[in-house]
Design a protein around this motif. Structure first.
Motif, mmCIF file in Angstrom:
data_model
loop_
_atom_site.group_PDB
_atom_site.id
_atom_site.type_symbol
_atom_site.label_atom_id
_atom_site.label_comp_id
_atom_site.label_asym_id
_atom_site.label_seq_id
_atom_site.Cartn_x
_atom_site.Cartn_y
_atom_site.Cartn_z
ATOM 1 N N TYR A 105 0.847 -1.180 0.000
ATOM 2 C CA TYR A 105 0.000 0.000 0.000
ATOM 3 C C TYR A 105 0.886 1.234 0.000
ATOM 4 O O TYR A 105 1.950 1.239 0.616
ATOM 5 N N THR A 106 0.444 2.271 -0.701
ATOM 6 C CA THR A 106 1.235 3.497 -0.777
ATOM 7 C C THR A 106 0.609 4.652 0.002
ATOM 8 O O THR A 106 1.310 5.572 0.398
ATOM 9 N N HIS A 107 -0.730 4.604 0.209
ATOM 10 C CA HIS A 107 -1.403 5.694 0.925
ATOM 11 C C HIS A 107 -2.592 5.109 1.677
ATOM 12 O O HIS A 107 -3.538 4.609 1.065
ATOM 13 N N VAL A 108 -2.529 5.188 2.999
ATOM 14 C CA VAL A 108 -3.564 4.652 3.881
ATOM 15 C C VAL A 108 -4.410 5.810 4.393
ATOM 16 O O VAL A 108 -3.880 6.848 4.801
ATOM 17 N N LEU A 109 -5.730 5.633 4.377
ATOM 18 C CA LEU A 109 -6.655 6.641 4.892
ATOM 19 C C LEU A 109 -7.443 6.047 6.045
ATOM 20 O O LEU A 109 -8.083 5.005 5.898
ATOM 21 N N ALA A 110 -7.396 6.705 7.207
ATOM 22 C CA ALA A 110 -8.190 6.298 8.367
ATOM 23 C C ALA A 110 -9.409 7.194 8.455
ATOM 24 O O ALA A 110 -9.283 8.414 8.499
ATOM 25 N N ALA A 111 -10.589 6.598 8.488
ATOM 26 C CA ALA A 111 -11.839 7.343 8.638
ATOM 27 C C ALA A 111 -12.266 7.242 10.095
ATOM 28 O O ALA A 111 -12.491 6.141 10.605
ATOM 29 N N VAL A 112 -12.344 8.392 10.782
ATOM 30 C CA VAL A 112 -12.638 8.387 12.218
ATOM 31 C C VAL A 112 -13.770 9.346 12.565
ATOM 32 O O VAL A 112 -14.001 10.329 11.868
ATOM 33 N N ASP A 113 -14.430 9.036 13.676
ATOM 34 C CA ASP A 113 -15.453 9.948 14.195
ATOM 35 C C ASP A 113 -14.960 10.669 15.453
ATOM 36 O O ASP A 113 -15.721 11.363 16.104
ATOM 37 N N MET A 114 -13.699 10.501 15.774
ATOM 38 C CA MET A 114 -13.020 11.141 16.904
ATOM 39 C C MET A 114 -13.518 10.660 18.259
ATOM 40 O O MET A 114 -13.338 11.339 19.269
ATOM 41 N N SER A 115 -14.131 9.490 18.317
ATOM 42 C CA SER A 115 -14.512 8.899 19.600
ATOM 43 C C SER A 115 -13.319 8.113 20.144
ATOM 44 O O SER A 115 -12.380 7.790 19.411
ATOM 45 N N GLU A 116 -13.369 7.797 21.431
ATOM 46 C CA GLU A 116 -12.280 7.016 22.035
ATOM 47 C C GLU A 116 -12.183 5.635 21.394
ATOM 48 O O GLU A 116 -11.089 5.115 21.202
ATOM 49 N N SER A 117 -13.326 5.028 21.060
ATOM 50 C CA SER A 117 -13.277 3.689 20.461
ATOM 51 C C SER A 117 -12.599 3.718 19.092
ATOM 52 O O SER A 117 -12.014 2.723 18.669
ATOM 53 N N ASN A 118 -12.629 4.852 18.398
ATOM 54 C CA ASN A 118 -11.994 4.952 17.084
ATOM 55 C C ASN A 118 -10.475 5.043 17.157
ATOM 56 O O ASN A 118 -9.801 5.017 16.140
ATOM 57 N N ARG A 119 -9.926 5.125 18.368
ATOM 58 C CA ARG A 119 -8.455 5.097 18.503
ATOM 59 C C ARG A 119 -7.900 3.787 17.950
ATOM 60 O O ARG A 119 -6.789 3.745 17.450
ATOM 61 N N LYS A 120 -8.701 2.710 18.035
ATOM 62 C CA LYS A 120 -8.281 1.428 17.452
ATOM 63 C C LYS A 120 -8.100 1.555 15.937
ATOM 64 O O LYS A 120 -7.223 0.930 15.351
ATOM 65 N N VAL A 121 -8.942 2.369 15.302
ATOM 66 C CA VAL A 121 -8.849 2.588 13.853
ATOM 67 C C VAL A 121 -7.528 3.285 13.525
ATOM 68 O O VAL A 121 -6.815 2.884 12.600
ATOM 69 N N ILE A 122 -7.199 4.316 14.303
ATOM 70 C CA ILE A 122 -5.936 5.039 14.092
ATOM 71 C C ILE A 122 -4.756 4.098 14.288
ATOM 72 O O ILE A 122 -3.820 4.077 13.476
ATOM 73 N N THR A 123 -4.782 3.297 15.353
ATOM 74 C CA THR A 123 -3.684 2.362 15.634
ATOM 75 C C THR A 123 -3.483 1.391 14.472
ATOM 76 O O THR A 123 -2.346 1.168 14.025
ATOM 77 N N LYS A 124 -4.564 0.822 13.961
ATOM 78 C CA LYS A 124 -4.471 -0.117 12.822
ATOM 79 C C LYS A 124 -3.953 0.587 11.575
ATOM 80 O O LYS A 124 -3.145 0.031 10.827
ATOM 81 N N ALA A 125 -4.427 1.807 11.334
ATOM 82 C CA ALA A 125 -3.985 2.552 10.146
ATOM 83 C C ALA A 125 -2.490 2.857 10.238
ATOM 84 O O ALA A 125 -1.759 2.721 9.246
ATOM 85 N N ASP A 129 -0.267 1.130 11.947
ATOM 86 C CA ASP A 129 0.416 -0.162 11.759
ATOM 87 C C ASP A 129 0.556 -0.507 10.279
ATOM 88 O O ASP A 129 1.619 -0.915 9.821
ATOM 89 N N ARG A 130 -0.530 -0.339 9.519
ATOM 90 C CA ARG A 130 -0.510 -0.668 8.079
ATOM 91 C C ARG A 130 0.410 0.294 7.332
ATOM 92 O O ARG A 130 1.142 -0.107 6.432
ATOM 93 N N ALA A 131 0.367 1.566 7.672
ATOM 94 C CA ALA A 131 1.219 2.554 7.005
ATOM 95 C C ALA A 131 2.695 2.253 7.288
ATOM 96 O O ALA A 131 3.527 2.260 6.370
ATOM 97 N N LYS A 132 3.019 1.977 8.546
ATOM 98 C CA LYS A 132 4.413 1.649 8.907
ATOM 99 C C LYS A 132 4.885 0.406 8.172
ATOM 100 O O LYS A 132 5.993 0.378 7.624
ATOM 101 N N ALA A 133 4.064 -0.634 8.168
ATOM 102 C CA ALA A 133 4.447 -1.902 7.539
ATOM 103 C C ALA A 133 4.691 -1.755 6.041
ATOM 104 O O ALA A 133 5.486 -2.495 5.459
ATOM 105 N N ASN A 134 4.023 -0.786 5.428
ATOM 106 C CA ASN A 134 4.134 -0.593 3.977
ATOM 107 C C ASN A 134 4.965 0.634 3.606
ATOM 108 O O ASN A 134 5.078 0.955 2.426
ATOM 109 N N HIS A 135 5.516 1.318 4.617
ATOM 110 C CA HIS A 135 6.239 2.579 4.376
ATOM 111 C C HIS A 135 5.369 3.508 3.526
ATOM 112 O O HIS A 135 5.844 4.108 2.558
#
Length: 144
Positions: free
Chosen positions: A5-25, A27-33
Motif C-alpha cells: 500500500y502506498t497511501h492509507v486513509l483512516a476514517a474516524v469519528d473522533m470517539s475514544e473507540s476509534n483510537r483502534k482505527v488510528i492504531t491499525k492505520a 500499523d498498516r502505514a508503517k508496515a508498507n512505508h
C-alpha cells in the motif's frame, strides 16, 4: 501492483473507540512505508435545515468545520507517525470518503464497525464497502 500500500486513509469519528482505527492505520502505514491520512466527515448543516430560516448556514458550517479541525488536531496529537493530510469535510459519509479516496490516490481505507444489532441495518462500513474503490480494513469496535 506489488501488494504494497502506498497511501492509507483512516476514517474516524473522533470517539475514544476509534483510537483502534488510528492504531491499525498507523500499523498498516508503517508496515508498507506508506503515507497516512485521516478523514473526519461531519454533517452538512444544509441537509438538516430544509425550511427557510433566518441564519447564515454557510458561516455556521464554516465554524463547525473549524471546530472539527481543531478537535482532529487534538485527537491526533499523540500519533507516532507522520500524517500526510488531515481532512475534515461535511456531507454524505460514503460520497465524501469515496471522493477523498480518488482525489488522494488512497489504496487502503481503514474504518471502524460497531458490533451491534442496529449496525447490521445501518452500518457506515457496509455502505463504504459497497462504494469505495480501494481495499478496506474494517476494525471491530466495542458496543457503545
Amino acid at each position: 501492483m506489488t501488494g504494497q500500500y502506498t497511501h492509507v486513509l483512516a476514517a474516524v469519528d473522533m470517539s475514544e473507540s476509534n483510537r483502534k482505527v488510528i492504531t491499525k492505520a498507523v500499523d498498516r502505514a508503517k508496515a508498507n512505508h506508506a503515507k497516512l491520512s485521516v478523514i473526519h466527515v461531519d454533517v452538512d448543516l444544509k441537509d438538516l435545515y430544509t425550511e427557510m430560516i433566518d441564519i447564515d448556514i454557510d458561516n455556521i458550517q464554516d465554524q463547525v468545520v473549524a471546530d472539527a479541525k481543531q478537535r482532529l488536531e487534538e485527537y491526533l496529537a499523540d500519533v507516532d507517525y507522520p500524517i500526510e493530510k488531515k481532512l475534515v469535510i461535511c456531507g454524505d459519509l460514503t460520497m465524501k470518503v469515496c471522493e477523498a479516496v480518488e482525489k488522494n490516490q488512497i489504496d487502503l481505507l481503514v474504518c471502524g464497525h460497531e458490533q451491534s444489532f442496529w449496525s447490521l441495518l445501518t452500518s457506515s462500513a457496509r455502505q463504504l464497502m459497497n462504494a469505495v474503490p480501494c481495499d478496506m480494513l474494517v476494525v471491530p469496535l466495542p458496543k457503545s
